[in-house]
Scaffold this motif. Structure first.
Motif, PDB file in Angstrom:
ATOM      1  N   LEU A  85       0.826  -1.190  -0.081  1.00 40.82           N
ATOM      2  CA  LEU A  85       0.133  -0.043  -0.134  1.00 40.82           C
ATOM      3  C   LEU A  85       0.946   1.283   0.008  1.00 40.82           C
ATOM      4  CD1 LEU A  85      -2.881  -0.831   2.530  1.00 40.82           C
ATOM      5  CD2 LEU A  85      -2.956  -0.756  -0.044  1.00 40.82           C
ATOM      6  N   HIS A  86       2.118   1.366   0.703  1.00 43.61           N
ATOM      7  CA  HIS A  86       2.844   2.541   0.673  1.00 43.61           C
ATOM      8  C   HIS A  86       3.820   2.469  -0.418  1.00 43.61           C
ATOM      9  CE1 HIS A  86       6.477   4.592   1.701  1.00 43.61           C
ATOM     10  NE2 HIS A  86       5.591   5.167   2.643  1.00 43.61           N
ATOM     11  N   SER A  87       4.266   1.319  -0.653  1.00 43.15           N
ATOM     12  CA  SER A  87       5.084   1.453  -1.958  1.00 43.15           C
ATOM     13  C   SER A  87       4.144   1.759  -3.379  1.00 43.15           C
ATOM     14  CB  SER A  87       5.965   0.167  -2.213  1.00 43.15           C
ATOM     15  OG  SER A  87       4.975  -1.123  -2.380  1.00 43.15           O
ATOM     16  N   ASN A 167      -6.318   1.977 -10.086  1.00 36.73           N
ATOM     17  CA  ASN A 167      -5.263   1.985  -9.062  1.00 36.73           C
ATOM     18  C   ASN A 167      -5.469   3.523  -8.452  1.00 36.73           C
ATOM     19  OD1 ASN A 167      -3.285   0.539  -7.452  1.00 36.73           O
ATOM     20  ND2 ASN A 167      -1.762   1.679  -8.639  1.00 36.73           N
ATOM     21  N   GLY A 168      -5.968   4.425  -9.049  1.00 36.90           N
ATOM     22  CA  GLY A 168      -6.097   5.829  -8.555  1.00 36.90           C
ATOM     23  C   GLY A 168      -6.495   5.921  -7.085  1.00 36.90           C
ATOM     24  N   PHE A 169      -7.690   5.203  -6.840  1.00 36.63           N
ATOM     25  CA  PHE A 169      -8.049   5.599  -5.519  1.00 36.63           C
ATOM     26  C   PHE A 169      -6.918   4.866  -4.299  1.00 36.63           C
ATOM     27  CE2 PHE A 169     -10.077   3.377  -1.595  1.00 36.63           C
ATOM     28  CZ  PHE A 169     -10.724   4.549  -0.944  1.00 36.63           C
ATOM     29  N   LYS A 170      -6.368   3.747  -4.390  1.00 31.51           N
ATOM     30  CA  LYS A 170      -5.492   3.389  -3.770  1.00 31.51           C
ATOM     31  C   LYS A 170      -4.309   4.015  -3.574  1.00 31.51           C
ATOM     32  CE  LYS A 170      -7.187   0.194  -5.706  1.00 31.51           C
ATOM     33  NZ  LYS A 170      -8.444   0.077  -6.533  1.00 31.51           N
ATOM     34  N   THR A 171      -3.732   4.486  -4.743  1.00 33.38           N
ATOM     35  CA  THR A 171      -2.256   5.310  -4.674  1.00 33.38           C
ATOM     36  C   THR A 171      -2.849   6.716  -4.167  1.00 33.38           C
ATOM     37  OG1 THR A 171      -2.850   6.191  -7.038  1.00 33.38           O
ATOM     38  CG2 THR A 171      -1.505   4.200  -6.490  1.00 33.38           C
ATOM     39  N   GLY A 172      -3.996   7.386  -4.556  1.00 36.67           N
ATOM     40  CA  GLY A 172      -4.305   8.868  -4.063  1.00 36.67           C
ATOM     41  C   GLY A 172      -4.599   8.798  -2.529  1.00 36.67           C
ATOM     42  N   SER A 173      -5.445   7.628  -2.129  1.00 32.35           N
ATOM     43  CA  SER A 173      -5.719   7.965  -0.669  1.00 32.35           C
ATOM     44  C   SER A 173      -4.530   7.631   0.309  1.00 32.35           C
ATOM     45  CB  SER A 173      -6.954   7.007  -0.334  1.00 32.35           C
ATOM     46  OG  SER A 173      -6.616   5.597  -0.787  1.00 32.35           O
ATOM     47  N   MET A 174      -3.877   6.425  -0.082  1.00 28.88           N
ATOM     48  CA  MET A 174      -2.646   6.056   0.769  1.00 28.88           C
ATOM     49  C   MET A 174      -1.540   7.025   0.853  1.00 28.88           C
ATOM     50  SD  MET A 174      -3.216   3.171   2.325  1.00 28.88           S
ATOM     51  CE  MET A 174      -5.034   4.013   2.824  1.00 28.88           C
TER      52      MET A 174
END
Length: 616
Positions: A85-87, A167-174
């Motif tokens: 999630l972080h990477s 993938n935008g929701f995961k990268t943006g929120s995290m």
């Protein structure tokens, strides 16, 4: 007890076991670095922030949580470790790029009658810390769509949508915070549903699980009972509801359900909490400097009133302010959106700003590159000098993709001795794919050709117009075709704007050699007309200042091309009228659907009241 669904982002078979591991472990005693201090953390309270609050250090797991997790790959399934999630979020170096990812999803909902997206600061009710709210009134997500949203790589959007990689929701929120909770309401022929899901980096890392799991609750409206009921059974209800209440900002199911109230029958609410801090220990998002804006902490500059005027103009220009002001960035993020749709930042509507409106001595340039012997795309560039030129030390091209800004003020040239100073362009490059973070374009032959042409375009424009802003005229000692020998695809049409000294620009072009505007043969008028109409080339009133070039010696304005431009202006006017009518009809449809929903709700209520009477 309510039933909960656990979404295993790697395998549907092993989610419940992972959830039980999280629940049984609870908040743990663990070692973690905090900045560079190396402090140890003791037992953490429920919904505690991550041990390391700095995003760029939260992925440093030396002697930390990541190394304490043992990977159990039972059944030969490929698990996605929580550290991913972080990477995955490190693709966003800039926090506003992450915010834009989440807004893209809301803008894509315009096709589902969305009329607004709200971006605001709220307080985490558990500890009073700031959280980021993003809410829209689009179609919302049902239980299946929510699972897809919280999974990796799934996307069912059309080619017209901005998002495409899933993938935008995961990268943006995290990228913005360690944890995010999503509430969504959806209404269709199958009924009215409410879903809530939690993606918590804090929960996963402190619980030391070896895969990513996401607790979800799904409710469906029961017309007979007149209220929402949990769906999907009670198999893991107790365990997974406890996860939501333990790690989200809300400590009771009643508080969770209260979040659906202002969403209505359809829409989505995203709350990102445990926001990341910068290296100074301050929140990366600054909510305090301007109560109607969100800034990047540490980037706001108070202009020194004693500074030279040029420095003040340069620092306050939109080309510099968008880097730290979310309101300014959102004003240029989309080239065009329907009039009925509003972006509301901290209670105030964002006023959209077209960068082309800041230009003077404007030209519109049609460019068609070739690849493999065939034409692949057509680009229309609006180019000119900034109105503040030559005082501002700014230049570059603003390149959009599917109406969304990808590269703001991309410096095509590094100007030496002021060559290129103040030259700014705006274009839309739908034929080139953006990277996953939507802050650049994929490297391809088409994108490289475009970059080369934009560089030539900027220098070419400067050489023939710099005298209009006070610089000496450029004396060409060699044919222009030699100066721009790398240009393989010729310029097809150049249009000068009537409002920007048409007579001066016209006389200038009559004096200049036109070798660089040489085309390979005559322009096909029907093809040019069709391409111009498709690309919405902006028409101009100064028709005598339009030139189509057949050879370097031909300095005569082509009347046929003028006729094409005039016809194109009429077609564009008709298109704008049709678009306006379409927007009005869409608004009426949305209003009628809202009334139908209200009537259906009232019908269901009356039906529920009548049911006991029938039984009697």
């Amino acid at each position: 007890m309510s039933a909960i669904e656990i979404v295993n982002l790697s395998s549907d078979d092993e989610g419940p076991e992972a959830a039980e591991n999280i629940s049984s472990s609870g908040p743990c005693t663990c070692h973690s670095h905090s900045g560079d201090t190396g402090l140890f953390y003791a037992t953490l309270p429920n919904c505690a922030p991550p041990p390391c609050r700095q995003f760029w250090k939260a992925g440093n797991y030396d002697n930390g949580l990541g190394l304490q997790v043992s990977i159990q790959n039972a059944g030969n399934y490929l698990h996605v470790h929580p550290m991913f999630l972080h990477s995955n979020a490190t693709s966003h170096k800039w926090a506003f790029g992450a915010v834009a990812e989440l807004l893209d999803n809301a803008v894509d909902e315009i096709q589902n009658e969305a009329t607004f997206v709200v971006v605001d600061k709220i307080l985490n009710p558990r500890d009073g810390s700031p959280a980021l709210l993003i809410q829209d009134d689009g179609g919302g997500m049902g239980p299946e769509a929510m699972r897809h949203c919280l999974s990796f790589g799934y996307s069912d959007k059309t080619k017209l949508a901005i998002g495409q990689y899933g993938n935008g929701f995961k990268t943006g929120s995290m990228r913005l915070g360690a944890d995010v909770i999503v509430f969504s309401c959806h209404l269709n022929d199958m009924g009215w549903t409410q879903s809530v899901g939690l993606l918590s980096y804090t929960m996963l890392m402190q619980s030391r699980v070896d895969r990513i799991v996401v607790p979800m609750v799904n409710y469906k409206y029961n017309p007979s009972a007149g209220h929402m009921e949990v769906i999907n059974g009670l198999e893991h209800g107790t365990t997974n509801m406890s996860l939501l209440l333990q790690w989200s900002p809300y400590s009771s199911e009643a508080e969770l359900l209260k979040q659906f109230v202002n969403i209505g029958h359809h829409g989505t609410k995203i709350i990102i909490f445990n926001l990341w801090c910068n290296h100074d220990g301050d929140l990366e998002l600054d909510f305090d400097t301007d109560p109607e804006d969100i800034h990047i902490a540490g980037h706001f500059k108070k202009t020194d009133t004693t500074s030279a005027r040029k420095k003040i103009v340069n620092e306050q220009h939109i080309a510099n302010r968008f880097k730290y002001s979310l309101r300014v960035y959102l004003s240029i993020l989309y080239l065009r959106i329907p009039e009925h749709f509003r972006i509301i930042l901290r209670g105030q509507v964002v006023k959209l700003h077209n960068i082309a409106d800041d230009l003077k001595h404007i030209q519109y340039i049609l460019y068609t590159p070739q690849s493999g012997g065939s034409k692949k795309a057509t680009f229309v560039t609006t180019i000119g000098f900034l109105k503040e030129a030559p005082e501002v030390n700014i230049h570059g091209f603003n390149i959009y993709h599917k109406n969304r800004l990808i590269l703001p003020f991309w410096p095509a040239v590094s100007y030496g001795k002021n060559r290129g100073r103040g030259v700014v362009g705006v274009l839309q490059a739908d034929y080139i794919e953006p990277t996953h973070n939507k802050q650049d374009f994929e490297r391809s032959s088409l994108s490289q050709k475009l970059e080369i042409r934009l560089k030539e375009m900027a220098l070419e424009y400067w050489d023939y117009h710099c005298h209009l802003i006070g610089y000496p005229e450029v004396k060409h000692k060699a044919p222009v075709s030699q100066c721009f020998s790398s240009m393989q695809e010729p310029l097809a049409i150049v249009i000068s704007n009537a409002s920007n000294n048409c007579s001066n620009s016209q006389s200038r072009y009559e004096q200049a050699p036109l070798a660089k505007r040489k085309t390979r043969g005559f322009i096909d008028p029907h093809k040019a007309k069709r391409q111009s109409a498709e690309l919405n080339v902006i028409g101009v009133s100064c028709s005598q200042n339009v030139q189509t070039m057949a050879s370097p010696a031909d300095q005569v304005v082509d009347q046929e091309a003028i006729n094409i431009i005039e016809a194109n202006k009429n077609l564009i006017a008709e298109c704008l009228e049709h678009e306006k009518t379409e927007e009005e009809l869409n608004l009426k449809v949305a209003q009628l659907r809202s009334k139908i929903e209200e009537a259906q709700h009232e019908y269901n209520r009356l039906l529920a009241e009548a049911q006991p009477l029938k039984e009697e």
